[in-house]
Structure formats: C-alpha cells, structure tokens
Design a protein around this motif. Sequence first.
Motif, PDB file in Angstrom:
ATOM      1  N   MET A  10    -100.336  79.336  57.395  1.00 48.40           N
ATOM      2  CA  MET A  10    -101.577  79.080  58.110  1.00 48.40           C
ATOM      3  C   MET A  10    -102.570  78.632  57.139  1.00 48.40           C
ATOM      4  O   MET A  10    -103.570  78.012  57.546  1.00 48.40           O
ATOM      5  N   ASN A  88     -99.769  76.565  65.751  1.00 48.81           N
ATOM      6  CA  ASN A  88    -100.438  77.500  66.418  1.00 48.81           C
ATOM      7  C   ASN A  88     -99.721  78.114  67.624  1.00 48.81           C
ATOM      8  O   ASN A  88     -98.975  77.260  68.175  1.00 48.81           O
ATOM      9  N   ASN A 110     -95.364  84.306  61.939  1.00 50.22           N
ATOM     10  CA  ASN A 110     -95.354  82.743  61.712  1.00 50.22           C
ATOM     11  C   ASN A 110     -93.997  82.196  61.346  1.00 50.22           C
ATOM     12  O   ASN A 110     -93.747  81.279  60.657  1.00 50.22           O
TER      13      ASN A 110
END
Length: 224
Positions: A10, A88, A110
């Motif tokens: 991210m 996302n 993630n």
Amino acid sequence: MTFSLAGRCMETGRIGFAVATSSVCVGARVGAIAEGCVVFSQARTDPRLHAVGISAWQRTKDAAETLSAMRESATSAHWRQLGILTLNGKPLHHTGTSCLDHCGGFEGANSLALGNFLGSANVLPEMVRAFEEAAGPLEERLQAGMFAGEAAGSEREPLQSAALKVLGDEGLMDADIRVDFSTDPLKDLGVLWRDWAPKAAAYRLRAIDPDAAPSSAEVEGRPA
C-alpha cells in the motif's frame, strides 16, 4: 499441485505474486498481473482464464465481477482454482470440488494464498503470516511467504519450478523471474532475485530514458 501468493504494497502501490509447483515451467501457466490486479488460474490450470480475468478487471474494476467472469468461462470449474487480489479491497478466490486436499485459499490484510495437494493445512496460513510480518521490498516479502509455505508442508511432491512477478509503475515489471526446472526452485529463485535486484533500476531507466541509462556492460559489471 501448486501454491501461490499474491501481495500488495500500500505504500508504493505495487502488486505482484510468487508461485511454486511440482511440475516444470509454472511461470508459463499460473498467474497474470495488470495494473492494480493479480489473477490466478491453477490446479488443473487453464492459462486462458488469466486473459479473461485481466480483461474483466480492466473493463469493470470490480473484483467480484472479475472472478465471476473467470468462473463462467472455465470449462469444468470443479477442477479449477481461481483467485484475484486487487490493489484495494478484499481478496477473492474459488476452489473447485475436485481440487486435491489440502486445498483452498487464505486471505491476509494485503495478500492471498492459494494451494492444492498441499502437505498440510498450515501451508496457506503460514504463507500469509510470513508475508504480512515481513519487511522490505514486495519481492522479498513474497519470497518470505513462499519459504514459509514450503517449511509448513509445501506440496506432496517435490517442487520443480517457481516464479516471481511484481509490476511497478509506468507499466513496467520490476521483477519477472522464472525457474523452470530445479530440484530447489525457491532457493534458485532467490539467487536470481539477488542478482537482478541491484540491476532493476538501470533496466527501468533504459525503458524510460535510454539517453541517461548506463550500458549493459556497466550494469552487469563487465569490462567496457
């Protein structure tokens, strides 16, 4: 007979995956990557489903619709293992009823691990744990996850091939490394990565600004 790990960073906006299996040339058959999205087709693999998934993602930017498109396009979906991780949102996956145990998917904050014909039920959770706890570049976090999966049970037959792919900005791959046949493919993948990592920026510059890029001899440390 494959285990794979998709991960995102991210902080940098990069996304990528690693995969290993007990047959040869897994990098030619499992996994595809596009801006903001990794898709997997494995178990009884149909690499054509990667193109279906990438096309659906680029058209819809919707993970659920992307996975649905892959499932609807799959012949005998009960043999297929499919997955999607986007930059996302929640990872999604499908494991058909004919895939061999231990099999399934495991989601991290993630990351997404998928596997079939695994040596234990701990393989996928350990892959995700190691990835999520690791520091450093995405490529090294993915490798940490794969080594953890191997240590937790790997798959039921000896590994023969592995691959690592990470997409950077401007549509350029920061890593695209394959070991097509080896008795220790994850170890050999790490050797290739350590050779490639210090050279990657120079080869990226050759694509973006060739006038400013060093020569191949300079990059590879050969006499001019």
